[in-house]
Write a protein that holds these residues in place. Structure first.
Motif, PDB file in Angstrom:
ATOM      1  N   UNK A   1       0.790  -1.429  -0.156  1.00  0.00           N
ATOM      2  CA  UNK A   1       0.672  -0.065  -0.250  1.00  0.00           C
ATOM      3  C   UNK A   1       0.525   1.492  -0.227  1.00  0.00           C
ATOM      4  N   UNK A   2       0.360   2.012  -1.338  1.00  0.00           N
ATOM      5  CA  UNK A   2       1.380   3.469  -0.586  1.00  0.00           C
ATOM      6  C   UNK A   2       0.085   4.584  -0.487  1.00  0.00           C
ATOM      7  N   UNK A   3      -0.160   5.752   0.124  1.00  0.00           N
ATOM      8  CA  UNK A   3      -0.965   6.671   0.400  1.00  0.00           C
ATOM      9  C   UNK A   3      -0.957   7.968  -0.439  1.00  0.00           C
ATOM     10  N   UNK A   4       0.144   7.604  -0.775  1.00  0.00           N
ATOM     11  CA  UNK A   4       0.443   9.140  -1.289  1.00  0.00           C
ATOM     12  C   UNK A   4       1.508   9.379  -2.129  1.00  0.00           C
ATOM     13  N   UNK A   5       1.147   8.846  -3.976  1.00  0.00           N
ATOM     14  CA  UNK A   5       1.681   8.822  -4.851  1.00  0.00           C
ATOM     15  C   UNK A   5       3.192   9.446  -5.301  1.00  0.00           C
ATOM     16  N   UNK A   6       4.227   9.364  -5.975  1.00  0.00           N
ATOM     17  CA  UNK A   6       5.511   9.724  -5.445  1.00  0.00           C
ATOM     18  C   UNK A   6       5.021  11.155  -6.441  1.00  0.00           C
ATOM     19  N   UNK A   7       5.645  11.950  -5.438  1.00  0.00           N
ATOM     20  CA  UNK A   7       5.509  13.890  -6.278  1.00  0.00           C
ATOM     21  C   UNK A   7       4.500  14.861  -5.764  1.00  0.00           C
ATOM     22  N   UNK A   8       3.253  13.664  -5.247  1.00  0.00           N
ATOM     23  CA  UNK A   8       2.282  14.507  -4.317  1.00  0.00           C
ATOM     24  C   UNK A   8       3.007  15.408  -3.115  1.00  0.00           C
TER      25      UNK A   8
END
Lengths: 449, 449
Positions: free
Chosen positions: A393-400
């Motif tokens: 699980x990733x809660x904030x994509x890369x770049x956000x």
């Protein structure tokens, strides 16, 4: 005083010293990212069409520069060409809740004006921050009903560009009121072109930047505009929105810095694929998995992802591959990266990528769907060839904003963008990076790029 | 084939020989009227602001001419400046049912392009007819709901200008489809400025002409646009109209000539005053009455006239005098004319006009109101100082298609417009008239004006 007037007051009163250091630094980050996005489109259709139009209609030379060819022109045509170029490869920034791509309109306009007026890096930064803060709030004000029909970066982008140039020109409250009127009454751009994959996206950003600049220069010269273009009975929201919310226009002015909420694009694919791509990469690194050890990937997604990505079964163009969850995850799994170059060179032709693509499916996840669009959650369930079931699980994509790109990551992306089009050698690219990290100390900007 | 495609087919196939002689002659009439309207605004705010913008952003010279200063520039800026100038004194033409002022957008764009491309008078006429026919039908298609918020001459004007230039450039069906997409997605212009008497009306017509020209040049160069911008789910009507009627788009193409339905403006006042002004003039001539013999005038009008004109009690500016039924009828009664010069020199300062103004009232007339807006009926009831009650009726105001201006009347209006600004001497004006009456035989248009 209504919300528009409070916004105008904020814009007129804003000083460089009011802006927190991290916001200034992020503005430099966004500027670098914008330059890379513009240079990456060198030579790609339809950018040369805008260059030819500028050559045909504008002066033979001038103080403002077109990034893709380095030639001088008037600020109007520099804004036009740079606005077209910097949104083409779709690697420029995005603000989530306003659905606005601020860089392509704000920097295209304000750099052109700054070069003509001999402004400094600090003046550019102050003006750009004003453009982001106003543009993002106006985008939020116009609401989701607006975005259903209108391309917000085109419509609201005209106002964002205008505000940035107005700030650069030192506008007072009264001038900002007129400026919003002059920019808002030019706001245009419809999504209809998407159906035909037509070239309008570039026309939209080109015109938003150029028309915003026009509004600012003519307001400076005395052209008056509607005093309540946003909230008025025959204004922008009355004509183009059914859920406008005036409280967004002056939302926490001076304490909330909307610029710092802006996301960088990391992967070169449709943003709906990013959360799953990040989750898969994380899982493979965590478990030390090779792509050949993976038998199946189920991505648990929001409904919007299924609506947009579900149309592409087997991609037959590079553009379609960017909208194929399987192709994106295939590049990630096999090559560890899904950047412009991988899409161009590998997405359609690499057998391993194509094989992996067929192992990927999407399923609606109620939790992911409920969080969207405030949060873009990434959830993947992987079945290995040896029968294990793993999840990540990733809660904030890369770049956000909460998972933003570091300066080394931004530099690497920048150099990739330049390599993609061949616009600059790596050494030239590095020299450009060094100059942009010194932006706030630059006395003039004519020879920056 | 949908209505948009049938319109594109008509535009591509239209030949000079298809156009009836009276339509060609009327097009020349409208062109003369447009030149006069543009020259009449020489030196008047905000026209010089657009000239300065063209000078600052455009080339130092070029093949297209700005009418108000005679200087050469690129077609984009000639269209911009001429579009701003030709709508300023509000003496340019109007098509009633589409609520479109076609000349200011169509001729501004097409003359600029024709001068650059070395086109002939016949090519200009053919292209202009195409622009009128398309623009008027698109205006009718967008409906009354559009006009409530959006300035149709700005929004639809962009398409009308684009079509005219596209026809001049010899577009085929496919190019016209793309052209409509490229123009329609730039369509903008809100009525909000009216509340503040801001300068946006000139910005709107300037941008419509220039953006329409941009759309045509870039379409010629290969920029693709949405294929269904008018009728599509995320197109112009979807975003900006709630009563669009697609059947208007191809209404009697080739047999109905909408250009010939276009009205000339005769009096220099708000059009709601024209029916009563004509009726009063007719009555005074019929009865041989002098203004001092009139004790009272009751004008029987439609509700729209009361809504618009009722706000002005005692005019304090020339602009307000144009919206005062009493002041307009005062000029007509005392001076026999209510043109630009009478408004400027007499409307506020002549005691006889002011005395007459106070004798005039408006009353709602159910028959007049029911006929509006298809017909603008003029009804006045005059009480004389010797106690007689006289009445007169005009069923079509002067300048409307059934009561149009003759060439001598158009020439007189033209010379008045030139005299108003001092842009040309009467002899120069007469020479210009002679050249425009030979328009269809002109081989090039560079030195026409």
């Amino acid at each position: 005083m209504n919300a528009t007037q409070r916004l105008a007051r904020f814009l007129a009163d804003l000083q460089y010293a009011d802006i927190p250091e991290p916001v200034l630094a992020r503005c430099e980050d966004l500027f670098l990212d914008w330059v890379g996005s513009a240079l990456a489109s060198q030579g790609a259709h339809p950018t040369p069409l805008f260059e030819r139009y500028a050559q045909r209609m504008g002066p033979g030379d001038g103080p403002a520069r077109m990034l893709v060819n380095g030639r001088g022109t008037s600020p109007y045509f520099a804004a036009l060409v740079n606005g077209a170029a910097s949104h083409l490869v779709e690697q420029d920034d995005l603000h989530n809740s306003s659905v606005l791509h601020p860089a392509t309109v704000v920097f295209s306009a304000v750099l052109a004006a700054a070069q003509e007026r001999g402004k400094s890096g600090r003046e550019l930064l102050l003006a750009s921050v004003a453009g982001y803060e106003a543009g993002i709030r106006i985008g939020e004000f116009m609401g989701r009903s607006h975005y259903r029909i209108f391309h917000t970066t085109a419509t609201v982008g005209t106002l964002a560009a205008a505000v940035a140039v107005g700030k650069l020109l030192g506008f007072d409250r009264e001038q900002f009121i007129n400026l919003l009127g002059n920019a808002g009454t030019q706001a245009a751009g419809l999504w209809e072109f998407l159906r035909d994959a037509a070239d309008s996206k570039q026309l939209h950003t080109a015109k938003a930047a150029a028309d915003g600049l026009l509004a600012a220069y003519m307001t400076e010269d005395g052209l008056t505009g509607a005093r309540n273009i946003l909230e008025g009975e025959q204004g922008l929201a009355a004509g183009m929105s059914s859920d406008a919310d005036a409280s967004r226009l002056d939302d926490r002015l001076g304490s909330r810095w909307a610029l710092a909420e802006t996301s960088f694009k990391f992967h070169a694919s449709c943003r709906h694929t990013h959360p799953a791509a990040d989750a898969l990469l994380h899982l493979m690194q965590r478990e030390g998995l090779h792509h050949e050890q993976i038998a199946k990937v189920v991505t648990r997604v929001h409904q919007g992802a299924i609506d947009v990505l579900g149309r592409v079964v087997k991609p037959s163009t590079v553009h379609q591959a960017k909208f194929s969850m399987g192709a994106v995850l295939g590049l990630i799994a096999v090559h560890g990266s899904a950047q412009l170059i991988e899409f161009r060179d590998l997405a359609l032709t690499d057998a391993a990528v194509d094989g992996f693509r067929q192992k990927v499916s999407m399923e609606l996840d109620p939790e992911v769907d409920a969080a969207y669009p405030a949060r873009w959650l990434g959830r993947v369930i992987v079945t290995t060839t040896d029968g294990r079931t793993l999840s990540a699980a990733i809660d904030e994509p890369k770049g956000d904003p909460g998972n933003t790109l570091s300066r080394p990551e931004l530099e690497a992306k920048f150099l990739r963008l330049l390599a993609f089009s061949g616009a600059r050698t790596p050494a030239e690219g590095q020299a450009l990076i060094d100059r942009i990290w010194q932006l706030r100390d630059a006395q003039t900007l004519t020879d920056l790029i």
